[in-house]
Design an enzyme around this catalytic site. Structure first.
Site, PDB file in Angstrom:
ATOM      1  N   PRO A 119       1.085  -1.035  -0.005  1.00 25.53           N
ATOM      2  CA  PRO A 119      -0.073  -0.250   0.123  1.00 25.53           C
ATOM      3  C   PRO A 119       0.814   1.419   0.083  1.00 25.53           C
ATOM      4  CG  PRO A 119      -0.906  -1.635   1.822  1.00 25.53           C
ATOM      5  CD  PRO A 119       0.609  -1.687   1.027  1.00 25.53           C
ATOM      6  N   TYR A 120       0.171   2.156  -0.628  1.00 24.80           N
ATOM      7  CA  TYR A 120       0.987   3.378  -1.079  1.00 24.80           C
ATOM      8  C   TYR A 120       0.087   4.118  -1.446  1.00 24.80           C
ATOM      9  CZ  TYR A 120       4.891   6.533  -3.725  1.00 24.80           C
ATOM     10  OH  TYR A 120       5.599   7.228  -3.931  1.00 24.80           O
ATOM     11  N   GLY A 121       0.398   5.573   0.043  1.00 24.71           N
ATOM     12  CA  GLY A 121      -0.582   6.918  -0.262  1.00 24.71           C
ATOM     13  C   GLY A 121       0.149   8.100  -0.724  1.00 24.71           C
ATOM     14  N   GLY A 122       1.359   8.931  -0.015  1.00 26.63           N
ATOM     15  CA  GLY A 122       1.835   9.759  -0.611  1.00 26.63           C
ATOM     16  C   GLY A 122       3.383   9.282  -0.996  1.00 26.63           C
ATOM     17  N   SER A 125       7.407   7.746   2.965  1.00 22.06           N
ATOM     18  CA  SER A 125       8.116   7.131   4.459  1.00 22.06           C
ATOM     19  C   SER A 125      10.178   7.836   4.473  1.00 22.06           C
ATOM     20  CB  SER A 125       7.938   5.866   4.421  1.00 22.06           C
ATOM     21  OG  SER A 125       9.167   4.659   4.921  1.00 22.06           O
ATOM     22  N   ARG A 376      18.651  18.235   2.406  1.00 19.83           N
ATOM     23  CA  ARG A 376      18.853  17.317   2.943  1.00 19.83           C
ATOM     24  C   ARG A 376      19.376  17.028   1.816  1.00 19.83           C
ATOM     25  NH1 ARG A 376      15.738  11.990   3.244  1.00 19.83           N
ATOM     26  NH2 ARG A 376      14.655  13.429   1.952  1.00 19.83           N
ATOM     27  N   TYR A 438      14.196  14.971  18.465  1.00 20.94           N
ATOM     28  CA  TYR A 438      14.236  14.803  17.228  1.00 20.94           C
ATOM     29  C   TYR A 438      16.161  14.828  16.799  1.00 20.94           C
ATOM     30  CZ  TYR A 438      13.260  14.602  12.335  1.00 20.94           C
ATOM     31  OH  TYR A 438      13.246  14.502  10.951  1.00 20.94           O
TER      32      TYR A 438
END
Length: 522
Positions: A119-122, A125, A376, A438
């Protein structure tokens, strides 16, 4: 959403750093290359092993750009491999379902054919959540949900909406705006991630306090699994046994495909205020944010930047740690809430220089926050090693953890890269019982060796978090990159239950194999 999505890196092609800007940024890390790696054309894809099923042929694509863009997520190691033209893991097909019935049909076909479905959204990840690794399947399909992107129903009385899970952040908010409502969930990936992705990874928005986790916005879920459809009731709360929604939140596509969700909304805020507070000592700043988090003023932003992070983001000169504060409300002015937080900060040695300085610091931080993934990518093109990792721990262990990360990850950087690097820290989210630190790691690497260098630094970071019993992830999910640490963090008896759920919901093991669990024997 205007612009062309980058197939290899973050965001839009038009917003990527030009070559001269990449070189200028990398100059802060002596030893980086003085000419960036060229951006490749997506060629050299392995031949597709699968013909699309005839009944669904118009829902599938074998176009090289589609396959390349769905090969990886957007982690540093994904960007480096894409820049090197390594597309060996490309899916055989990309499916673009238009209805839930299409999702059911794809899963039925895949189960019969022994085809893995990711499954793939935008595709945002950063932990290897959308990349197929391993073997044993007849082929791989990337299931792109972004055409299921509509707000289907709004309940203005309860302030909730039924939304298809493929809606990207801007698409969702555009449909809510005419109703004066908002989901108020804005992760850094907002433009390039979907509601379903937020739910599947238990996303946290960039609001530092209060209802920032997507978990808290869920009223009900509808999920398609190979074993059938799960649809929970709409309820403001329930004590009726274990929650079915909690099973699928954070399941990262391994247990089912989220197709719809009822989510809680809020009135759109009209009143906002922000400022910045400076601290000479980082320990004083930590004490201040702990006091703020436990005193009660709920802020939209309470972002603590250490000295290096403040300098790197432009929010400070590096002489001070900087606390970025913000408040917002749909009901009325927020000056009193912000003033309460400022007074607490002053009581711990913080200073506020003035409205103009505060606005400058807040604006610089916001701009750097949104541009960070592009930076980045620019650094990666010049041979830098860039790692970001986030965690959460209780307040009694926070400073000890941060000191250990700086010392041990810093030592790993020196050993791996042959020179000191940068290890910065900020707090992204605050709870009464602990912060979410973070970390950003920057070092001059070697083009061609960046992945091996990154792996060693990542291992050092993972080890120090585990030793201090800090979570392997606060909001980036597990994916495949965090699996070893996740296996140590979760109780083994829970792992046994999770394996049983996987076997019941996905008996042929086609859904995102390797995420959360090893592939089950079928």
């Amino acid at each position: 959403m205007s612009g062309t999505r980058s197939w290899w890196g973050w965001g839009r092609v038009e917003d990527a750093l030009p070559d001269d800007a990449c070189v200028a940024l990398a100059a802060a890390l002596p030893g980086c290359a003085t000419a960036p790696v060229p951006v490749p054309v997506p060629t050299g894809l392995p031949p597709s092993r699968l013909p699309p099923p005839a009944a669904l042929a118009d829902r599938f694509s074998t176009a090289p750009r589609d396959r390349a863009a769905h090969t990886y997520g957007k982690a540093f190691r994904d960007v480096v491999r894409a820049l090197a033209g390594d597309l060996a893991a490309a899916p055989d097909l990309v499916a673009f379902p238009r209805t839930e019935a299409d999702v059911v049909a794809v899963l039925d076909w895949a189960g019969d054919a022994g085809v893995a479905v990711v499954p793939y959204g935008g595709g945002s990840s950063v932990v290897g959540g959308t990349e197929y690794r391993g073997g044993g399947h007849a082929g791989v399909v990337s299931l792109d949900l972004t055409r299921l992107d509509r707000v289907l129903e709004i309940d203005p009385v309860s302030r909730a909406a039924r939304v298809q899970c493929g809606a990207l952040g801007p698409v969702l908010e555009e449909q809510l705006r005419p109703h004066g409502l908002t989901l108020r969930h804005f992760p850094q990936s907002f433009e390039f991630s979907t509601l379903g992705g937020w739910l599947a990874t238990r996303s946290a928005g960039h609001y530092a306090m209060g209802r920032t986790r997507i978990d808290d916005a869920v009223e009900a879920l509808r999920v398609v699994t190979p074993a059938g459809v799960s649809e929970s009731w709409r309820l403001p709360g329930s004590g009726a046994g274990p929650s079915p929604d909690r099973l699928f939140l954070g399941s990262e596509g391994a247990l089912g495909v989220l197709t719809e969700a009822w989510v809680r909304l809020q009135d759109r805020p009209e009143h906002r205020a922000s400022t910045a507070v400076r601290f000479t000592g980082f320990s004083d700043a930590v004490a201040a944010v702990r006091a703020i988090s436990q005193a009660g003023p709920v802020l939209a932003n309470c972002r603590l930047l250490d000295h290096g992070e403040a300098r790197f983001s432009g929010a400070g000169t590096g002489e001070h740690a900087v606390l970025v504060l913000g408040a917002e409300s749909a009901a009325g002015p927020v000056g009193d809430v912000l003033a309460e937080a400022v007074e607490i900060a002053r009581g711990h040695g913080g200073t506020v220089s003035g409205p103009r300085d505060g606005d400058t610091a807040v604006g610089a931080w916001r701009s750097a926050f949104l541009r960070a993934p592009y930076a980045r990518d620019g650094l990666a093109r010049c041979g830098a090693v860039v790692e970001t990792f986030e965690t959460a721990c209780t307040w009694d262990r926070a400073e000890e953890l941060i000191t250990a990360v700086r010392r041990e990850v810093g030592a790993a950087v020196r050993e791996v890269c042959g020179a000191p690097g940068i290890v910065n820290c900020r707090f992204t989210h605050l709870y009464p019982d602990g912060p979410a630190p973070y970390f950003t790691v920057l070092a001059a690497g070697r083009i061609g060796a960046q992945l091996a260098q990154w792996d060693e630094i990542k291992h050092a970071a993972t080890e120090v978090l585990g030793r201090h019993r800090a979570t392997i992830t606060h909001h980036h999910a597990v994916g495949r990159d965090h699996r070893p640490a996740y296996d140590r963090q979760r109780p083994e008896v829970f792992a046994t239950a999770l394996r049983a759920a996987k076997a019941a919901l996905d008996p042929r093991g086609v859904l995102n194999p390797g995420v959360l669990l090893d592939r089950l024997a079928t």
